[in-house]
Design a protein around this motif. Structure first.
Motif, PDB file in Angstrom:
ATOM      1  N   VAL A 208       0.842  -1.210   0.000  1.00  0.00           N
ATOM      2  CA  VAL A 208       0.000   0.000   0.000  1.00  0.00           C
ATOM      3  C   VAL A 208       0.869   1.249   0.000  1.00  0.00           C
ATOM      4  O   VAL A 208       0.643   2.196  -0.757  1.00  0.00           O
ATOM      5  CB  VAL A 208      -0.945  -0.015   1.222  1.00  0.00           C
ATOM      6  N   ALA A 209       1.911   1.251   0.820  1.00  0.00           N
ATOM      7  CA  ALA A 209       2.795   2.421   0.883  1.00  0.00           C
ATOM      8  C   ALA A 209       3.552   2.615  -0.423  1.00  0.00           C
ATOM      9  O   ALA A 209       3.694   3.742  -0.918  1.00  0.00           O
ATOM     10  CB  ALA A 209       3.780   2.261   2.048  1.00  0.00           C
ATOM     11  N   ARG A 210       4.051   1.510  -1.009  1.00  0.00           N
ATOM     12  CA  ARG A 210       4.786   1.608  -2.270  1.00  0.00           C
ATOM     13  C   ARG A 210       3.864   2.049  -3.396  1.00  0.00           C
ATOM     14  O   ARG A 210       4.245   2.834  -4.270  1.00  0.00           O
ATOM     15  CB  ARG A 210       5.396   0.241  -2.596  1.00  0.00           C
ATOM     16  N   TYR A 211       2.656   1.530  -3.382  1.00  0.00           N
ATOM     17  CA  TYR A 211       1.670   1.894  -4.404  1.00  0.00           C
ATOM     18  C   TYR A 211       1.359   3.386  -4.345  1.00  0.00           C
ATOM     19  O   TYR A 211       1.338   4.074  -5.363  1.00  0.00           O
ATOM     20  CB  TYR A 211       0.407   1.067  -4.187  1.00  0.00           C
ATOM     21  N   ARG A 212       1.135   3.900  -3.147  1.00  0.00           N
ATOM     22  CA  ARG A 212       0.859   5.328  -3.005  1.00  0.00           C
ATOM     23  C   ARG A 212       2.065   6.160  -3.416  1.00  0.00           C
ATOM     24  O   ARG A 212       1.919   7.218  -4.033  1.00  0.00           O
ATOM     25  CB  ARG A 212       0.467   5.633  -1.559  1.00  0.00           C
ATOM     26  N   ALA A 213       3.267   5.688  -3.117  1.00  0.00           N
ATOM     27  CA  ALA A 213       4.465   6.420  -3.515  1.00  0.00           C
ATOM     28  C   ALA A 213       4.606   6.449  -5.038  1.00  0.00           C
ATOM     29  O   ALA A 213       4.992   7.475  -5.623  1.00  0.00           O
ATOM     30  CB  ALA A 213       5.700   5.781  -2.884  1.00  0.00           C
ATOM     31  N   ASP A 214       4.295   5.332  -5.705  1.00  0.00           N
ATOM     32  CA  ASP A 214       4.365   5.296  -7.163  1.00  0.00           C
ATOM     33  C   ASP A 214       3.362   6.259  -7.788  1.00  0.00           C
ATOM     34  O   ASP A 214       3.674   6.970  -8.744  1.00  0.00           O
ATOM     35  CB  ASP A 214       4.089   3.872  -7.663  1.00  0.00           C
ATOM     36  N   LEU A 215       2.147   6.269  -7.251  1.00  0.00           N
ATOM     37  CA  LEU A 215       1.144   7.205  -7.753  1.00  0.00           C
ATOM     38  C   LEU A 215       1.602   8.651  -7.553  1.00  0.00           C
ATOM     39  O   LEU A 215       1.504   9.487  -8.459  1.00  0.00           O
ATOM     40  CB  LEU A 215      -0.198   6.990  -7.034  1.00  0.00           C
ATOM     41  N   ARG A 216       2.105   8.938  -6.367  1.00  0.00           N
ATOM     42  CA  ARG A 216       2.541  10.297  -6.053  1.00  0.00           C
ATOM     43  C   ARG A 216       3.675  10.742  -6.971  1.00  0.00           C
ATOM     44  O   ARG A 216       3.734  11.903  -7.386  1.00  0.00           O
ATOM     45  CB  ARG A 216       2.963  10.370  -4.585  1.00  0.00           C
ATOM     46  N   GLU A 217       4.563   9.814  -7.305  1.00  0.00           N
ATOM     47  CA  GLU A 217       5.680  10.151  -8.173  1.00  0.00           C
ATOM     48  C   GLU A 217       5.200  10.594  -9.547  1.00  0.00           C
ATOM     49  O   GLU A 217       5.667  11.588 -10.100  1.00  0.00           O
ATOM     50  CB  GLU A 217       6.613   8.943  -8.305  1.00  0.00           C
ATOM     51  N   GLY A 218       4.250   9.862 -10.108  1.00  0.00           N
ATOM     52  CA  GLY A 218       3.729  10.237 -11.416  1.00  0.00           C
ATOM     53  C   GLY A 218       3.039  11.581 -11.400  1.00  0.00           C
ATOM     54  O   GLY A 218       3.269  12.429 -12.269  1.00  0.00           O
ATOM     55  N   TYR A 219       2.200  11.819 -10.399  1.00  0.00           N
ATOM     56  CA  TYR A 219       1.466  13.082 -10.339  1.00  0.00           C
ATOM     57  C   TYR A 219       2.388  14.259 -10.020  1.00  0.00           C
ATOM     58  O   TYR A 219       2.186  15.372 -10.526  1.00  0.00           O
ATOM     59  CB  TYR A 219       0.345  12.987  -9.302  1.00  0.00           C
TER      60      TYR A 219
END
Length: 454
Positions: A208-219
């Motif tokens: 969950v934390a890695r997924y949110r970090a990946d999303l945040r990186e793109g945005y």
């Protein structure tokens, strides 16, 4: 040059799968609105179907980027095609048995939107890597990718118009479902063993934390770049307006003024054929001209005119001529945006950054058909066409007004280590970038083309 660099099979497979998918897209474009109009008799309900089909596309784009990389682009593409094919098959089957309810139609269209978007994105982000394997340039590959889609759209629209006119919209949905199966087979056969199509094995496991970090990186990359943000906002507005045309305004105009679905199929086919010519011409000579000027001219020609002409005429010929010119103008848009995206985004970030940008440009699409259907019922078709055409014209003036758009003519290439060349405010990119540049948003909309399924 190595054998791998001469391998054109994976790129050909993706182009073929995309062609089949877009052919089905054209079938959906014509078949679903006519199915909704015939079964409900209401433009408002037809718009509501378009709303439920578009909302999941946005949700999938918002959340799908990191998942595509972890599951693998090949696997995501195949799974999405199979699920969409089953959902579309269920619509006419339930209708024939008398079990289909309006909420079921909305739900099944929502399933196709939810699953199709990741599949199309998975194929789209593979093109740069496959272009390198095939030994061709990004500009030519982007133009070819778009040209193949244009040709498929032209063919699909003509077939759909005839099928709806002579065999009913239910038959169109069966054929559409078959195109998803063929696309899945092509991807299965041609992308086996391609490293960039397989799941991401390196890096931390997805949590969950890695997924949110990946999303945040793109945005974060997307929103720090002025040019990319400007493009995203412009295409977000025009995508919503284009959705109103394809899902409600053109089908209603064809039913009330032009004689039925065969005329709609002819119009969409001519538009797509001229867009194909525009994409091929840009692929051949487009690199000689400034991108911003070509992009602006293409959008001005391809955006507002069809709405205005449709509002002022009740015959097919004037709209046919307008859509031919519009199609040629629109044909140059996607190659420009796709080339910029491929130049600036490295493979390891492409899915999440393009997912972020695609989510942004699709935010208004759920409202396009819904609002258009309600407006047609309240103020009439002519007033709705003129109002939306005026909004479209204002939106297409953006590249001439805002300075950040000048960055479209100063492309920057990135490799795995990040961008090369100086960063600065004139190119519209972020000034503090350590790994890569944001992507351009998803391809631009088409006034008489398909509603976004990606």
């Amino acid at each position: 040059m190595t054998t791998e660099q001469n391998d054109r099979t994976p790129l050909a497979g993706v182009l073929a799968a995309n062609a089949v998918s877009v052919t089905g897209n054209s079938l959906t474009l014509i078949g679903v609105p006519w199915f909704a109009l015939e079964t409900t008799g209401s433009p408002g309900k037809a718009g509501l179907v378009a709303f439920f089909a578009a909302v999941p596309v946005v949700l999938a784009a918002v959340a799908g980027g990191p998942v595509i990389d972890r599951l693998g682009r090949r696997r995501v593409s195949i799974t999405s095609d199979l699920v969409c094919g089953l959902a579309l098959t269920a619509i006419p089957l339930l209708h024939q048995t008398g079990l289909l309810r309006f909420w079921m139609l909305c739900a099944l269209m929502a399933v196709t939107g939810l699953f199709h978007a990741p599949g199309e994105m998975a194929r789209h982000v593979l093109v740069p890597d496959l272009t390198g394997r095939a030994g061709t340039s990004l500009t030519r590959a982007a133009s070819l990718y778009d040209a193949v889609a244009r040709g498929a759209r032209m063919t699909g629209a003509a077939i759909a118009g005839l099928l709806v006119a002579f065999m009913g919209p239910g038959t169109v949905l069966y054929v559409d479902a078959a195109t998803f199966a063929v696309s899945a087979l092509l991807v299965t056969a041609t992308l086996r063993g391609v490293p960039s199509a397989e799941p991401l094995r390196e890096g931390p496991r997805l949590s969950v934390a890695r997924y949110r970090a990946d999303l945040r990186e793109g945005y974060s990359f997307l929103f720090r770049a002025r040019l990319m943000l400007g493009i995203m906002v412009m295409v977000m507005v025009t995508n919503g307006l284009s959705q109103s045309w394809s899902s409600v305004l053109l089908p209603v105009h064809a039913r009330e003024e032009l004689g039925g679905p065969a005329a709609q199929g002819l119009l969409v086919s001519v538009f797509a054929g001229c867009a194909l010519a525009g994409a091929l011409l840009y692929g051949a000579i487009g690199e000689r001209f400034p991108r911003r000027a070509v992009f602006t001219a293409g959008f001005l020609i391809g955006g507002a005119p069809p709405y205005v002409v449709a509002a002022l005429t009740d015959t097919t010929a004037p709209l046919l001529v307008t859509l031919a010119a519009s199609g040629f103008g629109v044909g140059v848009l996607n190659p420009i945006l796709t080339t910029v995206a491929y130049e600036q985004v490295p493979d390891e970030l492409r899915s999440r950054v393009m997912g972020a940008s695609t989510a942004g440009v699709l935010l208004t699409t759920p409202l396009g058909g819904l609002v258009a259907g309600l407006l047609v019922e309240r103020v009439g078709l002519t007033a709705t066409l003129l109002g939306i055409g005026a909004l479209y014209f204002l939106a297409t003036l953006s590249p001439m007004v805002f300075p950040a758009w000048r960055g479209m003519d100063t492309p920057r290439r990135t490799g795995p280590a990040g961008p090369t060349g100086p960063a600065g405010p004139t190119d519209g990119t972020a000034e503090d970038v350590s790994r890569t540049e944001p992507s351009t948003p998803a391809p631009a909309p088409e006034p008489a083309g398909t509603p976004p399924r990606r």
